[in-house]
Scaffold this active site. Structure first.
Site, PDB file in Angstrom:
ATOM      1  N   SER A  40     -19.726   3.149   4.096  1.00  0.00           N
ATOM      2  CA  SER A  40     -20.785   3.448   5.127  1.00  0.00           C
ATOM      3  C   SER A  40     -20.483   3.260   6.394  1.00  0.00           C
ATOM      4  O   SER A  40     -21.323   3.988   7.307  1.00  0.00           O
ATOM      5  CB  SER A  40     -22.188   2.735   4.596  1.00  0.00           C
ATOM      6  OG  SER A  40     -21.929   1.432   5.033  1.00  0.00           O
ATOM      7  N   LYS A  83     -24.338  -2.486   9.248  1.00  0.00           N
ATOM      8  CA  LYS A  83     -24.898  -1.348   9.923  1.00  0.00           C
ATOM      9  C   LYS A  83     -24.763  -1.321  11.326  1.00  0.00           C
ATOM     10  O   LYS A  83     -24.502  -2.529  12.032  1.00  0.00           O
ATOM     11  CB  LYS A  83     -26.203  -0.887   9.505  1.00  0.00           C
ATOM     12  CG  LYS A  83     -26.557  -0.637   7.979  1.00  0.00           C
ATOM     13  CD  LYS A  83     -25.741   0.235   7.223  1.00  0.00           C
ATOM     14  CE  LYS A  83     -26.107   0.295   5.846  1.00  0.00           C
ATOM     15  NZ  LYS A  83     -24.943   1.262   5.163  1.00  0.00           N
TER      16      LYS A  83
END
Length: 174
Positions: A40, A83
């Site tokens: 990701s 993230k």
């Protein structure tokens, strides 16, 4: 003058206990090591890289846009996610036609390899929360999805500051 065996053993035990307490203190409050698991955050972070995360910094300030951080997954706090901060409290976020807009400004994101699929309606980030996205936008479970949503400050574990393994990838993070 020779120390007796008992005194020397006592010194060793005290030294080991101090080292363990210090290590636990540092790991709990200062820095922690994390393993990147999944694609990701590519190309910025690769799966199986190891990171140093500063757990201390957000006791003194809030996260800033562009920082990469570790937080507890809201649906399962035993899982950690890595993230990038895209928007902070009071900002508006919108994704349309493959582009990310924060406060109605198109974001310059040179770390993104492909256009973001899907749209996200114009939304204001609430107080005490941030909006996060993976750099590999089309393969990232992030704030665009209800299971993650806006990340509350109290789930943030720290700021990723250094990739230290493998050594060939050693570098600091912005």
């Amino acid at each position: 003058m020779n120390k007796s065996l008992g005194a020397e053993l006592k010194d060793w035990i005290i030294s080991i206990v101090i080292a363990i307490v210090l290590a636990l203190f540092i790991r709990h409050f200062i820095v922690e090591l994390y393993l990147v698991d999944g694609p990701s955050m590519q190309p910025t972070l690769l799966s199986h890289e190891r990171l140093v995360v500063n757990k201390f910094i957000y006791h003194f300030r809030t996260p800033k846009k562009g920082e990469i951080l570790v937080f507890q997954y809201p649906r399962d706090p035993s899982r950690d996610f890595i993230k990038r901060v895209i928007a902070i409290p009071g900002d508006t976020i919108e994704i349309k036609d493959g582009h990310v807009f924060v406060n109605n400004q198109l974001q310059n994101e040179p770390f993104i390899l492909s256009q973001t699929r899907g749209d996200y309606p114009l939304t204001t980030i609430p107080d005490g929360h941030i909006f996060v996205m993976g750099d590999n936008r089309n393969n990232s479970e992030d704030s665009r999805f209800p299971d993650v949503g806006f990340v509350p400050f109290d789930l943030i574990k720290g700021k990723a500051v250094l990739v230290f393994w493998p050594l060939s990838n050693l570098h600091t993070l912005p």
